[in-house]
Design a protein around this motif. Structure first.
Motif, PDB file in Angstrom:
ATOM      1  N   ALA A  87       0.880  -1.182  -0.081  1.00 53.56           N
ATOM      2  CA  ALA A  87      -0.115  -0.079  -0.137  1.00 53.56           C
ATOM      3  C   ALA A  87       0.718   1.350  -0.035  1.00 53.56           C
ATOM      4  O   ALA A  87       0.187   2.318  -0.493  1.00 53.56           O
ATOM      5  N   SER A  88       2.188   1.126   0.300  1.00 58.07           N
ATOM      6  CA  SER A  88       2.978   2.372   0.299  1.00 58.07           C
ATOM      7  C   SER A  88       2.969   3.163  -0.985  1.00 58.07           C
ATOM      8  O   SER A  88       2.874   4.370  -0.712  1.00 58.07           O
ATOM      9  N   PRO A  89       3.068   2.605  -2.008  1.00 58.43           N
ATOM     10  CA  PRO A  89       3.092   3.367  -3.241  1.00 58.43           C
ATOM     11  C   PRO A  89       1.735   4.183  -3.476  1.00 58.43           C
ATOM     12  O   PRO A  89       1.697   5.237  -4.068  1.00 58.43           O
ATOM     13  N   LEU A  90       0.809   3.488  -3.251  1.00 57.75           N
ATOM     14  CA  LEU A  90      -0.624   4.294  -3.110  1.00 57.75           C
ATOM     15  C   LEU A  90      -0.542   5.422  -2.310  1.00 57.75           C
ATOM     16  O   LEU A  90      -1.103   6.732  -2.578  1.00 57.75           O
ATOM     17  N   ILE A  91      -0.170   5.344  -0.925  1.00 59.60           N
ATOM     18  CA  ILE A  91       0.072   6.389  -0.098  1.00 59.60           C
ATOM     19  C   ILE A  91       0.956   7.667  -0.731  1.00 59.60           C
ATOM     20  O   ILE A  91       0.772   8.640  -0.650  1.00 59.60           O
ATOM     21  N   GLY A  92       2.073   6.988  -1.022  1.00 61.28           N
ATOM     22  CA  GLY A  92       3.068   7.978  -1.716  1.00 61.28           C
ATOM     23  C   GLY A  92       2.617   8.950  -3.109  1.00 61.28           C
ATOM     24  O   GLY A  92       2.630  10.083  -3.173  1.00 61.28           O
ATOM     25  N   THR A  93       1.748   8.024  -3.818  1.00 66.21           N
ATOM     26  CA  THR A  93       1.155   8.824  -4.972  1.00 66.21           C
ATOM     27  C   THR A  93       0.222   9.766  -4.724  1.00 66.21           C
ATOM     28  O   THR A  93      -0.025  10.904  -5.191  1.00 66.21           O
ATOM     29  N   LEU A  94      -0.633   9.227  -3.679  1.00 65.41           N
ATOM     30  CA  LEU A  94      -1.648  10.368  -3.162  1.00 65.41           C
ATOM     31  C   LEU A  94      -1.000  11.389  -2.643  1.00 65.41           C
ATOM     32  O   LEU A  94      -1.471  12.697  -2.723  1.00 65.41           O
ATOM     33  N   ALA A  95       0.137  11.573  -1.656  1.00 61.44           N
ATOM     34  CA  ALA A  95       0.957  12.457  -1.219  1.00 61.44           C
ATOM     35  C   ALA A  95       1.613  13.367  -2.193  1.00 61.44           C
ATOM     36  O   ALA A  95       1.489  14.585  -2.051  1.00 61.44           O
ATOM     37  N   ASP A  96       1.934  12.868  -3.250  1.00 55.08           N
ATOM     38  CA  ASP A  96       2.440  13.785  -4.440  1.00 55.08           C
ATOM     39  C   ASP A  96       1.389  14.389  -5.009  1.00 55.08           C
ATOM     40  O   ASP A  96       1.470  15.554  -5.347  1.00 55.08           O
ATOM     41  N   ALA A  97       0.249  13.943  -5.152  1.00 56.02           N
ATOM     42  CA  ALA A  97      -1.068  14.601  -5.697  1.00 56.02           C
ATOM     43  C   ALA A  97      -1.756  15.745  -4.678  1.00 56.02           C
ATOM     44  O   ALA A  97      -2.167  16.596  -5.253  1.00 56.02           O
ATOM     45  N   THR A  98      -1.893  15.614  -3.380  1.00 54.55           N
ATOM     46  CA  THR A  98      -2.159  16.356  -2.521  1.00 54.55           C
ATOM     47  C   THR A  98      -1.128  16.715  -1.343  1.00 54.55           C
ATOM     48  O   THR A  98      -0.481  17.683  -1.592  1.00 54.55           O
ATOM     49  N   SER A  99      -1.048  16.072  -0.286  1.00 56.50           N
ATOM     50  CA  SER A  99      -0.204  16.366   0.729  1.00 56.50           C
ATOM     51  C   SER A  99       0.032  15.190   1.395  1.00 56.50           C
ATOM     52  O   SER A  99      -0.800  14.311   1.520  1.00 56.50           O
ATOM     53  N   LEU A 100       1.093  15.009   2.297  1.00 53.01           N
ATOM     54  CA  LEU A 100       1.448  14.087   2.950  1.00 53.01           C
ATOM     55  C   LEU A 100       0.379  13.629   4.090  1.00 53.01           C
ATOM     56  O   LEU A 100       0.074  12.453   4.378  1.00 53.01           O
ATOM     57  N   ARG A 101      -0.078  14.827   4.832  1.00 52.41           N
ATOM     58  CA  ARG A 101      -1.006  14.643   5.746  1.00 52.41           C
ATOM     59  C   ARG A 101      -2.558  14.089   5.409  1.00 52.41           C
ATOM     60  O   ARG A 101      -3.078  13.200   6.017  1.00 52.41           O
ATOM     61  N   VAL A 102      -2.722  14.487   4.014  1.00 55.87           N
ATOM     62  CA  VAL A 102      -4.027  14.003   3.516  1.00 55.87           C
ATOM     63  C   VAL A 102      -3.868  12.339   3.103  1.00 55.87           C
ATOM     64  O   VAL A 102      -4.804  11.735   3.446  1.00 55.87           O
ATOM     65  N   ALA A 103      -2.706  11.987   2.779  1.00 58.52           N
ATOM     66  CA  ALA A 103      -2.374  10.520   2.309  1.00 58.52           C
ATOM     67  C   ALA A 103      -2.325   9.799   3.478  1.00 58.52           C
ATOM     68  O   ALA A 103      -2.819   8.392   3.215  1.00 58.52           O
ATOM     69  N   LEU A 104      -1.994  10.395   4.791  1.00 54.82           N
ATOM     70  CA  LEU A 104      -1.937   9.439   5.913  1.00 54.82           C
ATOM     71  C   LEU A 104      -3.260   9.435   6.575  1.00 54.82           C
ATOM     72  O   LEU A 104      -3.375   8.527   7.228  1.00 54.82           O
ATOM     73  N   THR A 105      -4.284  10.086   6.153  1.00 60.19           N
ATOM     74  CA  THR A 105      -5.476  10.320   6.865  1.00 60.19           C
ATOM     75  C   THR A 105      -6.298   9.033   6.658  1.00 60.19           C
ATOM     76  O   THR A 105      -6.829   8.450   7.872  1.00 60.19           O
TER      77      THR A 105
END
Length: 422
Positions: free
Chosen positions: A356-374
């Motif tokens: 799942a880490s690449p999905l979190i990383g991709t979302l963080a690149d598109a939004t922010s790291l805080r949003v991706a970790l929510t």
């Protein structure tokens, strides 16, 4: 007379845990799990030194995790058929060599290949190690907690070790990271000599096959909860350093300190889990841990500034208290397939989350790291729901003649009969 003693399967001199063996296995476990923690600890350095994106950096974690997740149950199935104690020192060395080579070349493909090799080494180690540790612990939750503690210490030391090594010479200094693997191989070899591990593992497998029936439905629900825990743990392990830097305004030391707290809290949590399980039952302790993790992860994601470290510590406790209990529960739900159970529970607990880490990383690149970790906040709640209907399984050691080593509750005398974990 000799045959009747064998039939009873509980000679007095073999009912207590073997402290020296457990200590050696725990120490070797620490050396091996340095390499699981090291991959996540290297991520900030790949980002800063090689300008990797979040998605590219998380792909490194995926490379180590994906093969480990797939291969570990396979090694577990193999150890169900044959005792393979030689895997312990060999796999320790393979895990170390992979990480040691990860920073040598500038090629992204070579870096992925190196950490993938490390992941295979780690995968080969855990099922057989869990079997030998279980045989040496004689069913004691506390002794298995000490074995798991070694792995947690390895995780905790990894960011400090990586930071110290990379600070001396950049990523090209990673060959120095092979040293724990050499020590781990020596410790594993010493542990095997103390117990004649081949015979111990074979005896453990035979006892497991005679102990009761496999409960696949409960094992699948337990595994689902472990997968939820794994995504949270690996996701935070990968990005907590970068997240804390952003939320506290600190530099590399602030991020390294957060990763250290996340891992070190597990050392306390794992030992506490064994002791609490002896008093309240494994299922009850695991459920409460997942409930705590929901609130703790929310604090990590949402709370700014230095108080964030408190929530990192609470998250560590919530994720680590059930760590060794996952392993023994899985082994008791599948008493005929202890290696498979160990490969799935001990492997998934620290590796499948990398998928799942690449999905979190991709979302963080598109939004922010805080949003991706929510989204990680909700996963321990899903795990709690999966655990809600589980019952405490009978332990094979209890069926064979009574639980050994520090257990506080009597187990049912008949195999397959479960008591409530409430």
């Amino acid at each position: 007379m000799r045959r009747s003693r064998h039939d009873r399967r509980v000679p007095k001199n073999r009912t207590a845990p073997r402290p020296r063996t457990v200590t050696l296995m725990s120490s070797g476990h620490a050396c091996v799990d340095v390499y699981q923690g090291a991959v996540a600890a290297l991520v900030p350095f790949f980002v800063s030194e090689r300008a990797y994106t979040y998605a590219a950096a998380s792909g490194i974690v995926l490379a180590a995790s994906l093969l480990s997740s797939v291969v570990q149950p396979l090694f577990g199935a193999l150890t169900d058929r044959w005792a393979m104690p030689w895997l312990l020192p060999v796999s320790a060395l393979v895990g170390g060599v992979g990480v040691a080579l990860s920073g040598v070349g500038g090629s992204y493909a070579l870096t992925l290949a190196a950490v993938a090799v490390s992941g295979i080494g780690v995968a080969a180690y855990h099922p057989e190690a869990a079997r030998v540790a279980r045989a040496a612990s004689r069913g004691s939750h506390v002794a298995m907690g000490w074995f798991s503690l070694g792995g947690n210490i390895g995780f905790a030391v990894a960011p400090l070790l990586v930071a110290a090594v990379v600070a001396t010479g950049g990523l090209r200094a990673t060959p120095l990271l092979v040293l724990p693997a050499v020590a781990g191989a020596a410790l594993c070899a010493a542990a095997l000599r103390t117990v004649r591990a081949t015979g111990t593992a074979a005896a453990g497998a035979s006892a497991g096959r005679a102990a009761g029936e496999d409960d696949w439905a409960s094992f699948v629900r337990l595994s689902g909860a472990i997968m939820c825990r794994s995504v949270v743990f690996v996701g935070l392990s990968t990005f907590i350093s970068l997240h804390v830097r952003q939320r506290t305004g600190g530099g590399e030391p602030a991020g390294t300190a957060a990763l250290f707290v996340l891992y070190l809290g597990g050392a306390v949590g794992t030992v506490a889990g064994g002791k609490l399980a002896g008093r309240y039952g494994r299922i009850a302790v695991v459920r409460w841990s997942y409930a705590l993790a929901v609130l703790a992860v929310a604090g990590v994601v949402l709370v700014p500034g230095p108080p964030l470290y408190l929530f990192v510590a609470l998250t560590s406790a919530g994720l680590y208290v059930p760590f060794s209990l996952h392993v023994t529960l899985g082994q008791d739900y599948l008493p005929r397939r202890v290696g498979t159970a160990s490969g799935v529970t001990l492997g998934l607990a620290v590796s499948v989350g990398g998928v799942a880490s690449p999905l979190i990383g991709t979302l963080a690149d598109a939004t922010s790291l805080r949003v991706a970790l929510t989204p990680l906040i909700a996963l321990p709640a899903v795990g709690w729901l999966l655990l809600r209907t589980l019952r405490e399984p009978a332990m094979p050691e209890a069926v064979a003649g009574g639980r050994a080593g520090g257990a506080a509750r009597p187990e049912p005398e008949r195999p397959g009969v479960r008591r409530s974990g409430r």
